[in-house]
Design a protein around this motif. Structure first.
Motif, short mmCIF file in Angstrom:
data_model
loop_
_atom_site.label_atom_id
_atom_site.label_comp_id
_atom_site.label_asym_id
_atom_site.label_seq_id
_atom_site.Cartn_x
_atom_site.Cartn_y
_atom_site.Cartn_z
N ARG A 96 54.81 51.56 -11.20
CA ARG A 96 53.92 50.75 -10.36
C ARG A 96 54.68 50.28 -9.13
O ARG A 96 55.79 49.75 -9.24
CB ARG A 96 53.42 49.55 -11.16
N GLU A 125 53.80 53.43 3.76
CA GLU A 125 52.49 53.59 3.11
C GLU A 125 52.26 55.03 2.66
O GLU A 125 51.78 55.27 1.55
CB GLU A 125 51.37 53.15 4.08
N ARG A 129 51.57 56.15 -1.24
CA ARG A 129 50.32 56.84 -1.61
C ARG A 129 50.60 58.18 -2.27
O ARG A 129 49.86 58.61 -3.15
CB ARG A 129 49.46 57.07 -0.37
N THR A 134 51.01 54.31 -9.92
CA THR A 134 50.07 53.27 -9.51
C THR A 134 50.62 52.50 -8.31
O THR A 134 51.78 52.08 -8.34
CB THR A 134 49.85 52.28 -10.70
N TRP A 135 49.80 52.34 -7.28
CA TRP A 135 50.30 51.63 -6.09
C TRP A 135 49.24 50.66 -5.56
O TRP A 135 48.03 50.86 -5.74
CB TRP A 135 50.73 52.60 -4.99
N THR A 136 49.74 49.65 -4.87
CA THR A 136 48.89 48.70 -4.14
C THR A 136 49.61 48.41 -2.83
O THR A 136 50.83 48.24 -2.82
CB THR A 136 48.71 47.38 -4.93
N HIS A 191 44.06 46.59 -9.51
CA HIS A 191 44.51 46.60 -8.11
C HIS A 191 45.05 47.97 -7.68
O HIS A 191 45.56 48.11 -6.57
CB HIS A 191 45.59 45.52 -7.90
N ALA A 192 44.92 48.95 -8.56
CA ALA A 192 45.47 50.29 -8.25
C ALA A 192 44.72 50.90 -7.07
O ALA A 192 43.49 50.88 -7.02
CB ALA A 192 45.36 51.18 -9.47
N GLY A 193 45.47 51.45 -6.12
CA GLY A 193 44.87 52.14 -4.99
C GLY A 193 44.21 51.21 -3.98
O GLY A 193 43.52 51.68 -3.07
N GLU A 194 44.43 49.91 -4.10
CA GLU A 194 43.82 48.96 -3.15
C GLU A 194 44.73 48.75 -1.95
O GLU A 194 45.96 48.69 -2.09
CB GLU A 194 43.58 47.60 -3.82
N GLU A 195 44.11 48.62 -0.78
CA GLU A 195 44.83 48.22 0.43
C GLU A 195 44.23 46.88 0.82
O GLU A 195 43.07 46.80 1.21
CB GLU A 195 44.60 49.25 1.54
#
Ligand SMILES: NC(=O)c1ccc[n+]([C@@H]2O[C@H](COP(=O)([O-])OP(=O)(O)OC[C@H]3O[C@@H](n4cnc5c(N)ncnc54)[C@H](OP(=O)(O)O)[C@@H]3O)[C@@H](O)[C@H]2O)c1
Length: 293
Positions: A96, A125, A129, A134-136, A191-195
């Motif tokens: 993460r 970023e 991505r 998993t990223w935020t 919150h995964a994939g949220e910007e």
């Protein structure tokens, strides 16, 4: 989420969390919150408890060993070291990533002509991505804490803040809110994939900011609007900046001058289900700590 729910979610975090920039404005707050929740946390930086230097990749692996999640406070350098770090982190078992980026990274030229493609934040970023884990991404505008522990503090204390920002306004974001969002993204699902574009709840000009501080402290610093080229030359002559650094720094202020930092963003509400803290709350807390004397 209630405190009990947050503690329960945090308890399910497997392995230590690494916080780069663990001594900085947001990282320090992220470390404190994670530890309050009982999450094992490494506060990493050149002067931090866990030695970590962006400029020396030989320091990265020891910080990453056993870590499953990372809060990345990046280094603003071109090329950005974040892509190589992300690759190493994922190879090391990190699952993460929460990246501190910046407002405007998706707007060509927002940070000036030198950073057409979002500059180092854009590089970071893209790496996060493409990481496969998993990223935020957090995209805050200018922090309120620049006036209490950052670049504008000396001017406020000295009674005169000279900036090339005209009548421009910004919806300054409290670093405490950024840290709350970061901790939610590190410890909770959803919150995964949220910007998350992050701002405070209202826009203020620099004169308004100094009014708010004066109301609380009784000490008024004057706002002195200066011409951008004079400001840039002054950074070189008086503060030892290189011409390139002075140019980047002057460009970085332009989104305030043009009020592109003024529109209020909804990231705090989307991430946390509450409104962001008001600038007056930030001023009250900072004044109570005596930062402005
Ligand atoms: N300030 C703002 O208004 C704002 C707004 C939007 C985005 N951002 C972004 O947020 C990030 C951090 O800015 P900030 O204002 O929060 O900075 P800050 O408070 O000065 O924190 C920077 C952190 O990075 C660490 N650091 C610096 N150089 C390092 C190196 N070579 N290796 C390892 N760690 C290093 C520092 O600790 P040590 O000195 O101990 O190494 C410190 O913990 C930047 O990418 C900036 O673009 C800032």
């Amino acid at each position: 989420m209630t405190q009990t729910d947050a503690t329960a979610a945090a308890a399910s975090v497997q392995g230590p969390v690494l916080v780069t920039g663990g001594t900085g404005k947001t990282g320090r707050r992220v470390v404190a919150r994670l530890r309050e929740l009982g999450v094992e946390t490494r506060a990493a930086s050149r002067s931090g408890e866990t030695p970590f230097d962006w400029a020396d990749p030989t320091t990265w692996q020891a910080a990453l060993d056993g870590v499953t999640a990372v809060y990345i406070t990046p280094l603003d350098a071109s090329p950005s070291p974040t892509p190589a770090f992300v690759e190493q982190a994922v190879a090391s078992g990190v699952r993460r990533l929460v990246l501190l980026s910046a407002r405007g990274v998706d707007v060509p030229g927002y940070f000036g002509p030198a950073y057409e493609d979002g500059g180092p934040h854009g590089e970071g970023e893209r790496a996060v991505r493409a990481s496969g884990v998993t990223w935020t991404i957090l995209r805050p505008g200018w922090f309120s804490q620049n006036f209490s522990e950052g670049v504008f503090l000396d001017g406020v204390r000295d009674g005169e803040l000279a900036l090339p920002t005209g009548d421009g306004r910004a919806a300054f974001i409290d670093a405490d809110d950024i840290a709350d969002v970061a901790v939610a993204a590190l410890t909770e699902d959803g919150h995964a994939g949220e910007e998350y574009g992050l701002s405070g709840p209202r826009a203020l000009g620099i004169a308004d900011v100094l009014d708010e501080i004066a109301k609380e402290t009784g000490r008024r610093a004057a706002y002195v609007p200066v011409d951008a080229s004079a400001f840039r030359a002054g950074l070189v002559a008086d503060q030892g900046f290189t011409d390139q650094e002075a140019g980047l720094w002057t460009d970085a202020l332009e989104p305030i001058t043009t009020s592109r930092e003024a529109p209020v963003l909804d990231g705090v509400r989307r991430a946390l289900g509450r409104e962001p803290r008001d600038f007056a709350d930030f001023v009250r807390d900072a004044a109570a700590r005596g930062v402005w004397g």
